[in-house]
Design an enzyme around this catalytic site. Structure first.
Site, PDB file in Angstrom:
ATOM      1  N   TYR A   1      20.386 -13.866 -25.298  1.00 10.20           N
ATOM      2  CA  TYR A   1      20.214 -15.102 -25.004  1.00 10.20           C
ATOM      3  C   TYR A   1      19.053 -15.493 -24.417  1.00 10.20           C
ATOM      4  O   TYR A   1      18.447 -16.417 -24.780  1.00 10.20           O
ATOM      5  CB  TYR A   1      21.501 -15.211 -23.835  1.00 10.20           C
TER       6      TYR A   1
ATOM      7  N   ASP B   1      16.396   0.518 -31.027  1.00  3.55           N
ATOM      8  CA  ASP B   1      16.737   0.991 -29.551  1.00  3.55           C
ATOM      9  C   ASP B   1      15.443   1.161 -28.838  1.00  3.55           C
ATOM     10  O   ASP B   1      14.582   2.011 -29.364  1.00  3.55           O
ATOM     11  CB  ASP B   1      17.561   2.089 -29.485  1.00  3.55           C
TER      12      ASP B   1
ATOM     13  N   SER C   1      15.934  -9.620 -11.798  1.00  2.00           N
ATOM     14  CA  SER C   1      16.966 -10.574 -11.289  1.00  2.00           C
ATOM     15  C   SER C   1      16.973 -10.608  -9.697  1.00  2.00           C
ATOM     16  O   SER C   1      16.802  -9.915  -9.143  1.00  2.00           O
ATOM     17  CB  SER C   1      18.279  -9.779 -11.535  1.00  2.00           C
TER      18      SER C   1
ATOM     19  N   TYR D   1      24.131  -2.161 -12.259  1.00  2.00           N
ATOM     20  CA  TYR D   1      23.408  -2.885 -12.976  1.00  2.00           C
ATOM     21  C   TYR D   1      22.120  -3.353 -12.043  1.00  2.00           C
ATOM     22  O   TYR D   1      20.971  -3.346 -12.543  1.00  2.00           O
ATOM     23  CB  TYR D   1      24.161  -4.213 -13.521  1.00  2.00           C
TER      24      TYR D   1
ATOM     25  N   LYS E   1      17.750  -2.574 -11.735  1.00  2.00           N
ATOM     26  CA  LYS E   1      16.475  -3.597 -11.775  1.00  2.00           C
ATOM     27  C   LYS E   1      15.627  -3.322 -10.382  1.00  2.00           C
ATOM     28  O   LYS E   1      14.560  -3.263 -10.631  1.00  2.00           O
ATOM     29  CB  LYS E   1      17.000  -5.042 -11.541  1.00  2.00           C
TER      30      LYS E   1
ATOM     31  N   PHE F   1      17.222 -16.637 -11.279  1.00  2.00           N
ATOM     32  CA  PHE F   1      18.525 -16.720 -10.527  1.00  2.00           C
ATOM     33  C   PHE F   1      19.526 -16.932 -11.635  1.00  2.00           C
ATOM     34  O   PHE F   1      19.831 -15.861 -12.451  1.00  2.00           O
ATOM     35  CB  PHE F   1      18.301 -17.954  -9.640  1.00  2.00           C
TER      36      PHE F   1
ATOM     37  N   ASN G   1      30.401 -14.505 -17.138  1.00  2.00           N
ATOM     38  CA  ASN G   1      29.607 -15.526 -16.465  1.00  2.00           C
ATOM     39  C   ASN G   1      30.254 -16.814 -16.563  1.00  2.00           C
ATOM     40  O   ASN G   1      30.951 -17.233 -17.406  1.00  2.00           O
ATOM     41  CB  ASN G   1      28.430 -15.519 -16.840  1.00  2.00           C
TER      42      ASN G   1
HETATM   43  C1  WQD Z   1      28.700 -17.531 -10.658  1.00  2.00           C
HETATM   44  C2  WQD Z   1      29.792 -18.085  -9.918  1.00  2.00           C
HETATM   45  C3  WQD Z   1      31.677 -16.537  -9.324  1.00  2.00           C
HETATM   46  C4  WQD Z   1      33.172 -16.646 -13.505  1.00  2.00           C
HETATM   47  C5  WQD Z   1      25.700 -12.627 -12.397  1.00  2.00           C
HETATM   48  C6  WQD Z   1      24.889 -11.527 -11.781  1.00  2.00           C
HETATM   49  C7  WQD Z   1      23.451 -11.474 -11.847  1.00  2.00           C
HETATM   50  C8  WQD Z   1      23.026 -12.341 -13.266  1.00  2.00           C
HETATM   51  C9  WQD Z   1      23.693 -13.459 -13.510  1.00  2.00           C
HETATM   52  C10 WQD Z   1      22.453 -11.152 -15.290  1.00  2.00           C
HETATM   53  C11 WQD Z   1      30.198 -17.129  -8.821  1.00  2.00           C
HETATM   54  C12 WQD Z   1      31.834 -17.815 -10.192  1.00  2.00           C
HETATM   55  C13 WQD Z   1      32.362 -16.878 -12.301  1.00  2.00           C
HETATM   56  C14 WQD Z   1      34.691 -17.222 -13.411  1.00  2.00           C
HETATM   57  C15 WQD Z   1      34.255 -18.146 -11.431  1.00  2.00           C
HETATM   58  N1  WQD Z   1      22.867 -11.298 -14.174  1.00  2.00           N
HETATM   59  N2  WQD Z   1      32.778 -17.582 -11.333  1.00  2.00           N
HETATM   60  N3  WQD Z   1      34.848 -17.944 -12.491  1.00  2.00           N
HETATM   61  O1  WQD Z   1      27.699 -13.585 -10.267  1.00  2.00           O
HETATM   62  O2  WQD Z   1      26.237 -15.294  -9.696  1.00  2.00           O
HETATM   63  O3  WQD Z   1      25.235 -13.551 -11.372  1.00  2.00           O
HETATM   64  O4  WQD Z   1      25.134 -13.184 -13.633  1.00  2.00           O
HETATM   65  O5  WQD Z   1      22.281 -10.362 -16.032  1.00  2.00           O
HETATM   66  O6  WQD Z   1      22.866 -10.431 -11.563  1.00  2.00           O
HETATM   67  O7  WQD Z   1      25.359 -10.948 -10.760  1.00  2.00           O
HETATM   68  O8  WQD Z   1      26.920 -15.410 -12.196  1.00  2.00           O
HETATM   69  O9  WQD Z   1      28.114 -16.871 -13.743  1.00  2.00           O
HETATM   70  O10 WQD Z   1      29.232 -14.433 -13.213  1.00  2.00           O
HETATM   71  O11 WQD Z   1      29.223 -16.329 -11.425  1.00  2.00           O
HETATM   72  O12 WQD Z   1      34.453 -18.737 -10.184  1.00  2.00           O
HETATM   73  O13 WQD Z   1      35.360 -17.164 -14.367  1.00  2.00           O
HETATM   74  O14 WQD Z   1      30.779 -18.552 -10.649  1.00  2.00           O
HETATM   75  O15 WQD Z   1      32.366 -16.144  -8.535  1.00  2.00           O
HETATM   76  O16 WQD Z   1      30.405 -17.750  -7.595  1.00  2.00           O
HETATM   77  P1  WQD Z   1      26.733 -14.511 -10.767  1.00  2.00           P
HETATM   78  P2  WQD Z   1      28.180 -15.604 -12.667  1.00  2.00           P
END
Ligand code: WQD
Length: 332
Positions: free
Chosen positions: A11, A58, A124, A149, A153, A178, A199
């Site tokens: 991505y 890989d 991250s 994970y 990092k 972020f 996500n």
């Molecule tokens: C965002 C918000 C969820 C799905 C993670 C990793 C971080 C990075 C990016 C990368 C949160 C809420 C989510 C859903 C929801 N990793 N949510 N319903 O957790 O902030 O970050 O991804 O490689 O290291 O921790 O991102 O998109 O999962 O969640 O309510 O079905 O959306 O609770 O508040 P997050 P996210």
């Protein structure tokens, strides 16, 4: 420059490859396609008119990496290739530590062998962990994440810092992302995870496309204005441009710098859902569910260092992110 992009079919890697090519760099992609599709390489070519060299390898395979460095004079490496599913990493910590650490170490060893001294690392915001106050600043301790994970990092950042301390002519930039969302304006590149998305934005995209029935919002009793979590969402094209800026910075520098890539603004889950609905004129049915383990109530970036050090600032709005995400998801 000749830039090796590991994870370049993924991505963020694919969007970065496009920006690098647009800026005149030669891109060499190494991606084992464990979480990406080979057709992404065709799409990079469609968008840019230039086909990156592609090696389906890989990064733990030293002999294969060696062959890539022997064939191309690699000036810099941008290292995206890694396992990235937070929940899965809790279930399979050894797989995460083995894959992510081994890839980074192997890459650094091969770079050393070939005298390549410019390294941009995909880190991250999760490295700031649960104990720092937000907005997160780069000088805060980044020593404890909430998942294996995230801990990979933290550890790789440390490995890189130790390596730079021993090799003062090396330059590394640790980019702490972020929450990247959105997609390339062509609709050809975007976030298209296998299976049910973890996500938020890819999940919303599948609901909008009618592939999933409704969104479950994880928790509405957080100590935030609307009770849902707040994050710093940024457009993936802005993020890709951040890598280009980091590369330009590293070109004639030495040492190691950690830099946040975020907008500096917090947006709640409900606000993002509402922005998506307004931008695309589509209703997203949702229900509130329990909190998800490991989620923090709120965090966003202090985005000053990226501005002063790299001359980078996010350009796109939340509306742009939502529109481009749907433009990709509706055809994915
Ligand atoms: C965002 C918000 C969820 C799905 C993670 C990793 C971080 C990075 C990016 C990368 C949160 C809420 C989510 C859903 C929801 N990793 N949510 N319903 O957790 O902030 O970050 O991804 O490689 O290291 O921790 O991102 O998109 O999962 O969640 O309510 O079905 O959306 O609770 O508040 P997050 P996210």
């Amino acid at each position: 420059m000749n830039v090796l992009v590991t994870g370049g079919a993924g991505y963020i890697g694919s969007h970065t490859a496009v920006e690098l090519i647009h800026a005149g760099h030669k891109v060499i992609v190494a991606d084992d396609l464990s979480n990406a599709k080979a057709e992404v390489i065709d799409r990079i070519e469609t968008i840019t008119g230039t086909r990156p060299a592609f090696y389906p390898i890989d990064c733990k395979d030293k002999a294969a990496l060696d062959a890539v460095f022997a064939e191309h004079k690699i000036d810099a490496v941008i290292h995206f290739a890694a396992f990235k599913a937070v929940g899965e990493s809790v279930q399979k910590p050894l797989a995460y530590y083995r894959n992510n650490l081994d890839s980074a170490l192997t890459l650094l060893e091969v770079m050393e062998k070939f005298g390549c001294r410019k390294f941009i690392f995909s880190s991250s915001a999760t490295v700031y962990g649960p104990d720092n106050p937000y907005p997160y600043k780069e000088e805060m301790p980044a020593v404890k994440s909430t998942s294996p994970y995230g801990q990979t990092k933290v550890m790789i950042e440390r490995i890189i810092a130790d390596y730079v301390a021993a090799n003062p002519d090396f330059c590394a930039v640790l980019l702490r992302y972020f929450n990247p969302i959105g997609a390339h304006e062509s609709g050809l590149l975007g976030d298209d995870p296998n299976g049910i998305p973890n996500n938020l934005m890819p999940y919303i995209g599948r609901v909008a496309a009618g592939k999933l029935e409704k969104l479950t919002i994880f928790g509405n009793d957080y100590p935030t204005p609307d009770g849902t979590c707040r994050r710093d969402y940024l457009h993936v094209v802005d993020l890709a441009v951040g890598h280009l800026k980091a590369l330009e910075f590293a070109k004639d520098k030495t040492g190691v710098e950690a830099v946040n890539l975020g907008t500096g603004n917090g947006v709640s889950v409900l606000e993002l859902v509402s922005a998506f609905q307004d931008a695309n004129n589509i209703k997203i049915p949702y229900v509130f569910g329990p909190r998800r383990d490991g989620d923090l109530p709120a965090f966003w970036a202090d985005a000053e260092k990226a501005k002063t050090l790299l001359g980078w600032e996010a350009q796109y709005s939340v509306e742009d992110m939502c529109r481009s995400a749907w433009n990709f998801a509706k055809n994915a």
